[in-house]
Design a protein around this motif. Structure first.
Motif, PDB file in Angstrom:
ATOM      1  N   HIS A   1      -8.503  16.834  -6.868  1.00  0.00           N
ATOM      2  CA  HIS A   1      -7.655  17.063  -8.043  1.00  0.00           C
ATOM      3  C   HIS A   1      -6.380  17.861  -7.736  1.00  0.00           C
ATOM      4  CE1 HIS A   1     -11.796  16.758  -9.172  1.00  0.00           C
ATOM      5  NE2 HIS A   1     -11.977  17.978  -9.587  1.00  0.00           N
ATOM      6  N   ALA A   2      -6.507  18.826  -6.847  1.00  0.00           N
ATOM      7  CA  ALA A   2      -5.399  19.770  -6.618  1.00  0.00           C
ATOM      8  C   ALA A   2      -4.105  19.082  -6.176  1.00  0.00           C
ATOM      9  CB  ALA A   2      -5.805  20.802  -5.577  1.00  0.00           C
ATOM     10  N   PHE A   3      -4.213  17.840  -5.665  1.00  0.00           N
ATOM     11  CA  PHE A   3      -3.010  17.151  -5.164  1.00  0.00           C
ATOM     12  C   PHE A   3      -2.486  16.076  -6.119  1.00  0.00           C
ATOM     13  CE2 PHE A   3      -5.828  18.339  -1.600  1.00  0.00           C
ATOM     14  CZ  PHE A   3      -5.113  19.455  -1.197  1.00  0.00           C
ATOM     15  N   HIS A   4      -3.200  15.880  -7.237  1.00  0.00           N
ATOM     16  CA  HIS A   4      -2.800  14.796  -8.155  1.00  0.00           C
ATOM     17  C   HIS A   4      -1.374  14.983  -8.682  1.00  0.00           C
ATOM     18  CE1 HIS A   4      -7.275  13.751  -9.243  1.00  0.00           C
ATOM     19  NE2 HIS A   4      -6.993  13.534  -7.980  1.00  0.00           N
ATOM     20  N   HIS A   5      -1.071  16.220  -9.038  1.00  0.00           N
ATOM     21  CA  HIS A   5       0.231  16.532  -9.639  1.00  0.00           C
ATOM     22  C   HIS A   5       1.368  16.210  -8.668  1.00  0.00           C
ATOM     23  CE1 HIS A   5       3.303  19.866 -10.212  1.00  0.00           C
ATOM     24  NE2 HIS A   5       3.402  19.208 -11.349  1.00  0.00           N
ATOM     25  N   GLU A   6       1.316  16.814  -7.507  1.00  0.00           N
ATOM     26  CA  GLU A   6       2.426  16.655  -6.545  1.00  0.00           C
ATOM     27  C   GLU A   6       2.569  15.191  -6.075  1.00  0.00           C
ATOM     28  OE1 GLU A   6       2.063  19.255  -3.136  1.00  0.00           O
ATOM     29  OE2 GLU A   6       3.556  18.050  -2.049  1.00  0.00           O
TER      30      GLU A   6
ATOM     31  N   ARG B   1     -14.510  19.863  -1.636  1.00  0.00           N
ATOM     32  CA  ARG B   1     -13.777  19.832  -2.900  1.00  0.00           C
ATOM     33  C   ARG B   1     -14.602  20.243  -4.127  1.00  0.00           C
ATOM     34  NH1 ARG B   1     -14.086  16.050  -6.665  1.00  0.00           N
ATOM     35  NH2 ARG B   1     -15.385  14.240  -6.253  1.00  0.00           N
ATOM     36  N   LEU B   2     -15.923  20.045  -4.141  1.00  0.00           N
ATOM     37  CA  LEU B   2     -16.689  20.382  -5.339  1.00  0.00           C
ATOM     38  C   LEU B   2     -16.765  21.884  -5.577  1.00  0.00           C
ATOM     39  CD1 LEU B   2     -19.687  17.852  -5.312  1.00  0.00           C
ATOM     40  CD2 LEU B   2     -17.436  17.627  -6.372  1.00  0.00           C
ATOM     41  N   PHE B   3     -16.702  22.667  -4.485  1.00  0.00           N
ATOM     42  CA  PHE B   3     -16.858  24.124  -4.620  1.00  0.00           C
ATOM     43  C   PHE B   3     -15.597  24.902  -4.248  1.00  0.00           C
ATOM     44  CE2 PHE B   3     -21.117  22.388  -4.062  1.00  0.00           C
ATOM     45  CZ  PHE B   3     -21.771  22.967  -5.143  1.00  0.00           C
TER      46      PHE B   3
ATOM     47  N   GLY C   1      -9.526  22.534  -6.503  1.00  0.00           N
ATOM     48  CA  GLY C   1      -9.824  22.237  -7.923  1.00  0.00           C
ATOM     49  C   GLY C   1     -11.314  22.102  -8.182  1.00  0.00           C
ATOM     50  N   GLY C   2     -12.135  22.808  -7.384  1.00  0.00           N
ATOM     51  CA  GLY C   2     -13.600  22.687  -7.498  1.00  0.00           C
ATOM     52  C   GLY C   2     -14.159  23.110  -8.848  1.00  0.00           C
ATOM     53  N   GLY C   3     -15.467  22.806  -9.029  1.00  0.00           N
ATOM     54  CA  GLY C   3     -16.157  23.172 -10.268  1.00  0.00           C
ATOM     55  C   GLY C   3     -16.714  21.949 -10.974  1.00  0.00           C
TER      56      GLY C   3
END
Ligand SMILES: NC(=O)c1ccc[n+]([C@@H]2O[C@H](COP(=O)([O-])OP(=O)(O)OC[C@H]3O[C@@H](n4cnc5c(N)ncnc54)[C@H](OP(=O)(O)O)[C@@H]3O)[C@@H](O)[C@H]2O)c1
Length: 322
Positions: free
Chosen positions: A75-80, A164-166, A171-173
């Motif tokens: 998720h953390a890279f979706h924006h950029e 990535r999940l943790f 964007g983990g969680g």
């Protein structure tokens, strides 16, 4: 009708499933794939009969033949990555969650509008036959109003602080990864709640291991939603109407069956599909591009913004900021 040429970036688990779904889609060509690792891209391309592969995401975005890029990174890279694609004139299908928060999502949508280019969140459930069937029942009030809804999503995830999940920086969680589906269901069938309650158990990495959510609607209706990485849960949705009960059987977010309980009888209807379910969203994107739209008419920009705002609000309550 011309073929829509797809590119995929981030060749992990979901990219493989989506590429399989693309193989069943009409008027579609998987034109190129890109990984940070050229050998990985080559091997992925080989599996899906795709002629072009790249060892960097940017090279794929610059491939003039590609119409639409599917973003399948954490998720953390979706924006950029979405913004980069849009600025290079590429349409985007971006995996869920669309972004880490609403302000990122807004910026992605604004960039799409400024560049007159299509973007959609890959909320594949919205395009599945069983979900459409349940939505129709709700919209037509076939069994009256919804009195209550419960939905959960849980599986035991192996703890790895770096994955990535943790990993918070990825964007983990559980909420953003799987809790998004129960939240999506409640939002799609009932709209935004009047009040939200939430609590979570956190991991050492500072993300939610599980998340319990209550949405409160008018007339005090309480909707219970849950996600967890601790254990396998039913991953079902139970919807109580005034005149019937519908169970979206496990796992409720993917092609599945539904059981309707009405007048002391029950009926099971199977909505299993020949493809793997990802074909529907891909064909929808193809159609939107053929029609020169910049927004889906099924899962709209506003739907994406509403959903991420709900996730932001829940994160606020559990004290999780990215
Ligand atoms: N719609 C669905 O049913 C569904 C299901 C599962 C996941 N998802 C979503 O899809 C996204 C990816 O999930 P996934 O399960 O496919 O993850 P994954 O197996 O870990 O794959 C993610 C890919 O992203 C790329 N990547 C780029 N930067 C990375 C980094 N710093 N660390 C790790 N990977 C990086 C990697 O590809 P390269 O090495 O090739 O560059 C990696 O293989 C998530 O946003 C998730 O929520 C959706």
């Amino acid at each position: 009708m011309i073929k829509i040429k797809w590119g995929i970036i981030g060749l992990g688990k979901i990219a493989g499933k989506f590429a399989t779904g693309l193989m069943y889609a009409d008027k579609t060509e998987l034109h190129a794939v890109a990984s940070r690792d050229l050998e990985k891209a080559k091997s992925f391309a080989g599996k899906f009969n795709c002629k072009k592969y790249y060892g960097s995401y940017l090279e794929l975005m610059q491939d003039e033949k590609i119409d639409v890029v599917y973003i399948a990174t954490p998720h953390a890279f979706h924006h950029e990555l979405s913004i980069q694609c849009l600025k290079l004139g590429k349409a985007v299908l971006c995996e869920k969650p669309f972004a880490l928060n609403a302000s990122q999502a807004q910026e992605m949508i604004d960039t799409a509008r400024e560049n007159n280019t299509f973007i959609m969140e890959a909320l594949w459930t919205a395009f599945l036959p069983h979900f459409k069937h349940v939505s129709r029942i709700v919209n037509k009030k076939e069994y009256g109003e919804i009195r209550s809804l419960k939905a959960d999503f849980g599986f035991p995830a192996e703890y790895d602080a770096t994955k990535r999940l943790f990993n918070k920086s990825l964007g983990g969680g559980s909420l953003l990864d799987i809790g998004i589906y129960p939240v999506f269901l409640a939002y799609s069938l009932l709209g935004k709640p009047e009040e939200i309650l939430a609590k979570a158990k956190m991991t050492e990495t500072g993300v939610d291991l599980n998340c319990e959510i209550v949405f409160i609607y008018s007339n005090g209706r309480k909707i219970e939603l849950f996600s967890t990485f601790e254990e396998k849960t039913k991953t079902m949705a139970e919807i109580e109407f005034e005149k019937a009960r519908i169970q979206i059987n496990s796992r409720f977010h993917e092609p599945t069956s539904i059981t309707t309980y009405v007048n002391n009888k029950h009926e099971v209807r199977d909505f299993g599909v020949e493809n793997n379910g990802y074909t529907y969203e891909a064909e929808h994107v193809n159609r939107m591009l053929q029609e020169k739209r910049i927004e889906s008419n099924i899962w709209t920009h506003q739907n994406t913004l509403d959903l991420i705002q709900l996730l932001d609000e829940i994160r606020n309550k559990i004290g999780l900021a990215y």
